[in-house]
Motif scaffolding. Structure first.
Motif, PDB file in Angstrom:
ATOM      1  N   ILE A   1      30.762  18.753   0.527  1.00 28.06           N
ATOM      2  CA  ILE A   1      31.799  19.681   0.982  1.00 28.06           C
ATOM      3  C   ILE A   1      31.927  19.629   2.502  1.00 28.06           C
ATOM      4  O   ILE A   1      33.034  19.595   3.057  1.00 28.06           O
ATOM      5  CB  ILE A   1      31.470  21.111   0.514  1.00 28.06           C
ATOM      6  CG1 ILE A   1      31.580  21.200  -1.012  1.00 28.06           C
ATOM      7  CG2 ILE A   1      32.384  22.144   1.176  1.00 28.06           C
ATOM      8  CD1 ILE A   1      31.057  22.500  -1.592  1.00 28.06           C
ATOM      9  N   PHE A   2      30.794  19.609   3.187  1.00 31.57           N
ATOM     10  CA  PHE A   2      30.772  19.566   4.651  1.00 31.57           C
ATOM     11  C   PHE A   2      31.437  18.294   5.166  1.00 31.57           C
ATOM     12  O   PHE A   2      32.291  18.335   6.070  1.00 31.57           O
ATOM     13  CB  PHE A   2      29.316  19.657   5.122  1.00 31.57           C
ATOM     14  CG  PHE A   2      29.150  19.620   6.615  1.00 31.57           C
ATOM     15  CD1 PHE A   2      29.393  20.743   7.380  1.00 31.57           C
ATOM     16  CD2 PHE A   2      28.722  18.469   7.254  1.00 31.57           C
ATOM     17  CE1 PHE A   2      29.227  20.722   8.756  1.00 31.57           C
ATOM     18  CE2 PHE A   2      28.559  18.427   8.626  1.00 31.57           C
ATOM     19  CZ  PHE A   2      28.806  19.564   9.377  1.00 31.57           C
ATOM     20  N   ALA A   3      31.068  17.155   4.599  1.00 31.01           N
ATOM     21  CA  ALA A   3      31.650  15.878   5.036  1.00 31.01           C
ATOM     22  C   ALA A   3      33.146  15.830   4.744  1.00 31.01           C
ATOM     23  O   ALA A   3      33.947  15.356   5.564  1.00 31.01           O
ATOM     24  CB  ALA A   3      30.936  14.718   4.341  1.00 31.01           C
ATOM     25  N   ALA A   4      33.534  16.343   3.566  1.00 29.95           N
ATOM     26  CA  ALA A   4      34.964  16.348   3.216  1.00 29.95           C
ATOM     27  C   ALA A   4      35.759  17.202   4.181  1.00 29.95           C
ATOM     28  O   ALA A   4      36.853  16.815   4.618  1.00 29.95           O
ATOM     29  CB  ALA A   4      35.142  16.858   1.785  1.00 29.95           C
ATOM     30  N   GLN A   5      35.216  18.369   4.553  1.00 29.94           N
ATOM     31  CA  GLN A   5      35.947  19.228   5.488  1.00 29.94           C
ATOM     32  C   GLN A   5      36.039  18.565   6.862  1.00 29.94           C
ATOM     33  O   GLN A   5      37.092  18.617   7.508  1.00 29.94           O
ATOM     34  CB  GLN A   5      35.291  20.592   5.632  1.00 29.94           C
ATOM     35  CG  GLN A   5      36.081  21.479   6.614  1.00 29.94           C
ATOM     36  CD  GLN A   5      35.544  22.881   6.717  1.00 29.94           C
ATOM     37  OE1 GLN A   5      34.642  23.267   6.002  1.00 29.94           O
ATOM     38  NE2 GLN A   5      36.107  23.669   7.622  1.00 29.94           N
ATOM     39  N   ALA A   6      34.949  17.952   7.316  1.00 28.49           N
ATOM     40  CA  ALA A   6      34.971  17.308   8.631  1.00 28.49           C
ATOM     41  C   ALA A   6      36.037  16.219   8.687  1.00 28.49           C
ATOM     42  O   ALA A   6      36.846  16.159   9.625  1.00 28.49           O
ATOM     43  CB  ALA A   6      33.593  16.731   8.940  1.00 28.49           C
ATOM     44  N   ILE A   7      36.054  15.361   7.682  1.00 29.23           N
ATOM     45  CA  ILE A   7      37.021  14.256   7.658  1.00 29.23           C
ATOM     46  C   ILE A   7      38.449  14.788   7.547  1.00 29.23           C
ATOM     47  O   ILE A   7      39.365  14.363   8.266  1.00 29.23           O
ATOM     48  CB  ILE A   7      36.696  13.296   6.501  1.00 29.23           C
ATOM     49  CG1 ILE A   7      35.379  12.585   6.765  1.00 29.23           C
ATOM     50  CG2 ILE A   7      37.823  12.278   6.295  1.00 29.23           C
ATOM     51  CD1 ILE A   7      34.821  11.850   5.570  1.00 29.23           C
ATOM     52  N   ALA A   8      38.657  15.745   6.637  1.00 27.96           N
ATOM     53  CA  ALA A   8      40.002  16.275   6.418  1.00 27.96           C
ATOM     54  C   ALA A   8      40.522  17.019   7.640  1.00 27.96           C
ATOM     55  O   ALA A   8      41.696  16.866   8.016  1.00 27.96           O
ATOM     56  CB  ALA A   8      40.000  17.203   5.198  1.00 27.96           C
ATOM     57  N   MET A   9      39.655  17.811   8.291  1.00 34.72           N
ATOM     58  CA  MET A   9      40.123  18.602   9.420  1.00 34.72           C
ATOM     59  C   MET A   9      40.462  17.729  10.616  1.00 34.72           C
ATOM     60  O   MET A   9      41.451  17.961  11.313  1.00 34.72           O
ATOM     61  CB  MET A   9      39.088  19.661   9.799  1.00 34.72           C
ATOM     62  CG  MET A   9      39.057  20.840   8.865  1.00 34.72           C
ATOM     63  SD  MET A   9      38.403  22.330   9.636  1.00 34.72           S
ATOM     64  CE  MET A   9      39.677  22.717  10.832  1.00 34.72           C
ATOM     65  N   VAL A  10      39.638  16.727  10.894  1.00 35.16           N
ATOM     66  CA  VAL A  10      39.952  15.831  12.011  1.00 35.16           C
ATOM     67  C   VAL A  10      41.270  15.116  11.736  1.00 35.16           C
ATOM     68  O   VAL A  10      42.134  14.992  12.617  1.00 35.16           O
ATOM     69  CB  VAL A  10      38.812  14.819  12.249  1.00 35.16           C
ATOM     70  CG1 VAL A  10      39.240  13.749  13.249  1.00 35.16           C
ATOM     71  CG2 VAL A  10      37.569  15.536  12.759  1.00 35.16           C
ATOM     72  N   GLY A  11      41.444  14.660  10.486  1.00 38.96           N
ATOM     73  CA  GLY A  11      42.696  13.999  10.130  1.00 38.96           C
ATOM     74  C   GLY A  11      43.885  14.928  10.268  1.00 38.96           C
ATOM     75  O   GLY A  11      44.938  14.540  10.788  1.00 38.96           O
ATOM     76  N   MET A  12      43.729  16.198   9.831  1.00 35.11           N
ATOM     77  CA  MET A  12      44.845  17.135   9.889  1.00 35.11           C
ATOM     78  C   MET A  12      45.184  17.501  11.322  1.00 35.11           C
ATOM     79  O   MET A  12      46.367  17.570  11.701  1.00 35.11           O
ATOM     80  CB  MET A  12      44.522  18.394   9.086  1.00 35.11           C
ATOM     81  CG  MET A  12      45.656  19.410   9.085  1.00 35.11           C
ATOM     82  SD  MET A  12      45.383  20.804   7.958  1.00 35.11           S
ATOM     83  CE  MET A  12      45.836  20.058   6.398  1.00 35.11           C
ATOM     84  N   MET A  13      44.155  17.741  12.164  1.00 34.77           N
ATOM     85  CA  MET A  13      44.422  18.103  13.552  1.00 34.77           C
ATOM     86  C   MET A  13      45.118  16.956  14.290  1.00 34.77           C
ATOM     87  O   MET A  13      46.062  17.170  15.059  1.00 34.77           O
ATOM     88  CB  MET A  13      43.113  18.471  14.264  1.00 34.77           C
ATOM     89  CG  MET A  13      42.460  19.731  13.750  1.00 34.77           C
ATOM     90  SD  MET A  13      43.472  21.204  14.040  1.00 34.77           S
ATOM     91  CE  MET A  13      42.521  22.431  13.141  1.00 34.77           C
ATOM     92  N   ALA A  14      44.642  15.735  14.070  1.00 30.34           N
ATOM     93  CA  ALA A  14      45.267  14.582  14.714  1.00 30.34           C
ATOM     94  C   ALA A  14      46.713  14.435  14.242  1.00 30.34           C
ATOM     95  O   ALA A  14      47.620  14.142  15.037  1.00 30.34           O
ATOM     96  CB  ALA A  14      44.467  13.314  14.409  1.00 30.34           C
ATOM     97  N   ALA A  15      46.945  14.651  12.951  1.00 30.97           N
ATOM     98  CA  ALA A  15      48.296  14.520  12.415  1.00 30.97           C
ATOM     99  C   ALA A  15      49.198  15.645  12.911  1.00 30.97           C
ATOM    100  O   ALA A  15      50.393  15.425  13.165  1.00 30.97           O
ATOM    101  CB  ALA A  15      48.252  14.509  10.894  1.00 30.97           C
ATOM    102  N   ASP A  16      48.667  16.870  13.045  1.00 35.19           N
ATOM    103  CA  ASP A  16      49.470  17.965  13.596  1.00 35.19           C
ATOM    104  C   ASP A  16      49.944  17.622  15.004  1.00 35.19           C
ATOM    105  O   ASP A  16      51.107  17.853  15.368  1.00 35.19           O
ATOM    106  CB  ASP A  16      48.657  19.264  13.628  1.00 35.19           C
ATOM    107  CG  ASP A  16      48.533  19.912  12.258  1.00 35.19           C
ATOM    108  OD1 ASP A  16      49.271  19.490  11.330  1.00 35.19           O
ATOM    109  OD2 ASP A  16      47.691  20.805  12.102  1.00 35.19           O
TER     110      ASP A  16
END
Length: 406
Positions: free
Chosen positions: A24-39
Motif C-alpha cells: 500500500i505504501f509503495a503504491a501510494q508513493a508511486i501514484a502520488m508522485v505520478g499524479m503531482m507531476a501530471a497535475d
C-alpha cells in the motif's frame, strides 16, 4: 486499543513489518508522485492552450473539489465493494483517464472534466486506503502506518512538482500524462498482488448516494467522533493560509526568488520533522493528551505574521507551524477509540475526504482574502480563528463527563 499498547512507543518498522502495508505504501508513493507531476504538466498544458492563469489554477482546484463530492456521495463504496477491488479499480480508472487527457486535440473543457474525474477516483481510492489500514495493521502499528502515509504525501508533493518541472524540460506535457497513467497501472498491480482480498463490510442497499449521506449522518451523530473530525478539518483549513500565500507575502516584503524558495520549503520540512519527532519521542497516551497544545502549535506561529517578519523570521514561523502536524498522531488514536466498530470504515473514508477538501478550501479562501487584505493581516486572523476553533473542538471528556456542546 489496550492500555498496554497505549503506553508502548510505536515505531515505523511496526507498520513496515506488514507486507500488505508495504505494498500500500509503495503504491501510494508511486501514484502520488505520478499524479503531482501530471497535475503540474496539466496546468502547463492548459496555460499554453489558453494563456489564462485562472484556467491553469482551476486544474489544481479541481483536484481538491472532488473530495467533497466523493466524501458526501460515494463514501458508502468502502462498505459495499471489497477494498482491494475498489482500490485497484480506482487506480486503473485514473490510468485510463490520464491516457485520455494525453490525446492530441483534447479540448480544454474536456481536460478540465477529466481532471475532475481523476480527482473523484483518487478521492475514492484515498477513502478505500484509509478504510483498509485497520484491517492490514495491528493496533500498535496503525498510527505509525498513518504517519508514514502522511510523510509520503508531503514528500510526493515536493518531488512530484519538482519532477513535473524537470520532466517538462525533456518531454511534452502529454508524455508526462502518459507517465501518470503508467504509474497508476504499477500502483494497481502492487495493490492487486500485494494485498489480500477481504469481503465487503456490507453497506446498505439501494442508492449509493443515499447510503453515503445516511452514513455521514450516523458518523456525525457520534459526538466525540464529530468533534474529532471537525478539529481535524478546522486546523489544516486555517493552518494552510501562510503556505497558500507564500508568493504574495514574498511580493509584499520584496523578497528574492531564493528567499521565496526558503519560505515554500519551511512548512513541509517542519511537517516531516514533526512527524518523526512525535513518533520517536511521544508514547501514544501522551500523543492523545497533547492533541490540544500540538494543534495550537500549528496555528499560534501564524500570529507572528502581524509583525511582518523578514525571510528568516517567516521561515521559522512556518517551520514551527509545520511541526504542529504531530497533533494528527493523537487524533488518530482518539478516532479509533471513539468510533463504533460498524462505522469505522465509513468514518475513516469521511475523515480522509474532508481533510483533502478543507485543505483545498483553505487555499481558495486564503487566496480570496488576500485579494482585499494584506497577507500580514490575513494570516494572523486565520491563526486567531484557528486557536478559537481548537478550544471549541478539543477532544471531549469520557462519556460520563461529556458536555452537551457541539
Amino acid at each position: 486499543m489496550s492500555s498496554a499498547a497505549t503506553e508502548t512507543r510505536q515505531r515505523y518498522r511496526d507498520a513496515l513489518a506488514s507486507g500488505e502495508f508495504r505494498a500500500i505504501f509503495a503504491a501510494q508513493a508511486i501514484a502520488m508522485v505520478g499524479m503531482m507531476a501530471a497535475d503540474f504538466a496539466t496546468t502547463v498544458l492548459v496555460y499554453r492552450r489558453t494563456g489564462s492563469a485562472l484556467l491553469s489554477a482551476l486544474v489544481l482546484a479541481l483536484a481538491f473539489l472532488p473530495h467533497l463530492f466523493s466524501g458526501a456521495l460515494l463514501s458508502s463504496l468502502v462498505d459495499r465493494v471489497p477494498v482491494r477491488r475498489l482500490m485497484t479499480s480506482c487506480c486503473l480508472l485514473v490510468a485510463v483517464l490520464a491516457a485520455l487527457m494525453a490525446l492530441p486535440g483534447m479540448p480544454v473543457a474536456g481536460l478540465l472534466a477529466l481532471v475532475f474525474l481523476v480527482g473523484t477516483a483518487g478521492a475514492v481510492l484515498a477513502g478505500g486506503r484509509a478504510a483498509t489500514l485497520p484491517q492490514v495493521l495491528s493496533a500498535e502499528a496503525y498510527v505509525p502506518g498513518r504517519s508514514l502515509l502522511r510523510l509520503i504525501a508531503q514528500v510526493a508533493q515536493v518531488v512530484g512538482f519538482g519532477l513535473g518541472g524537470l520532466l517538462l524540460t525533456v518531454v511534452t506535457p502529454r508524455a508526462a500524462l502518459l507517465m501518470e497513467a503508467a504509474a497508476f497501472v504499477v500502483a494497481a498491480a502492487l495493490l492487486r498482488w500485494g494485498t489480500r482480498e477481504r469481503p465487503a463490510a456490507g453497506g446498505g442497499g439501494g442508492s449509493v448516494f443515499r447510503d453515503s449521506l445516511g452514513g455521514i449522518r450516523e458518523v456525525m451523530a457520534v459526538r466525540p467522533l464529530r468533534r474529532n473530525l471537525l478539529l481535524g478539518w478546522a486546523v489544516p483549513l486555517l493552518a494552510v493560509f501562510p503556505e497558500a500565500l507564500v508568493n504574495p507575502y514574498a511580493a509584499e516584503r520584496s523578497m528574492t526568488t531564493a528567499e521565496l524558495g526558503l519560505l515554500a520549503a519551511a512548512m513541509p520540512f517542519g511537517c516531516l520533522v514533526g512527524e518523526f519527532a512525535g513518533m520517536r519521542a511521544l508514547t501514544p497516551s501522551r500523543q492523545v493528551r497533547l492533541i490540544v497544545p500540538l494543534a495550537a502549535l500549528s496555528l499560534a506561529p501564524l500570529l507572528g505574521y502581524a509583525l511582518r517578519p523578514g525571510p528568516a523570521g517567516a521561515a521559522l514561523l512556518l517551520f514551527l507551524a509545520g511541526t504542529g502536524v504531530i497533533h494528527h498522531l493523537g487524533q488518530d488514536h482518539h478516532l479509533m477509540r471513539v468510533t463504533p466498530a460498524p462505522l469505522r470504515s465509513r468514518a475513516l473514508a469521511v475523515q480522509t475526504a474532508g481533510l483533502m477538501f478543507f485543505q483545498g478550501a483553505g487555499v481558495a479562501v486564503a487566496g480570496f482574502a488576500a485579494e482585499f487584505v494584506r497577507v500580514s493581516v490575513v494570516v494572523p486572523v486565520a491563526g486567531a480563528v484557528g486557536l478559537a476553533a481548537v478550544l471549541l473542538l478539543r477532544p471531549a471528556p469520557p462519556p460520563q463527563e461529556a458536555d452537551s456542546t457541539l
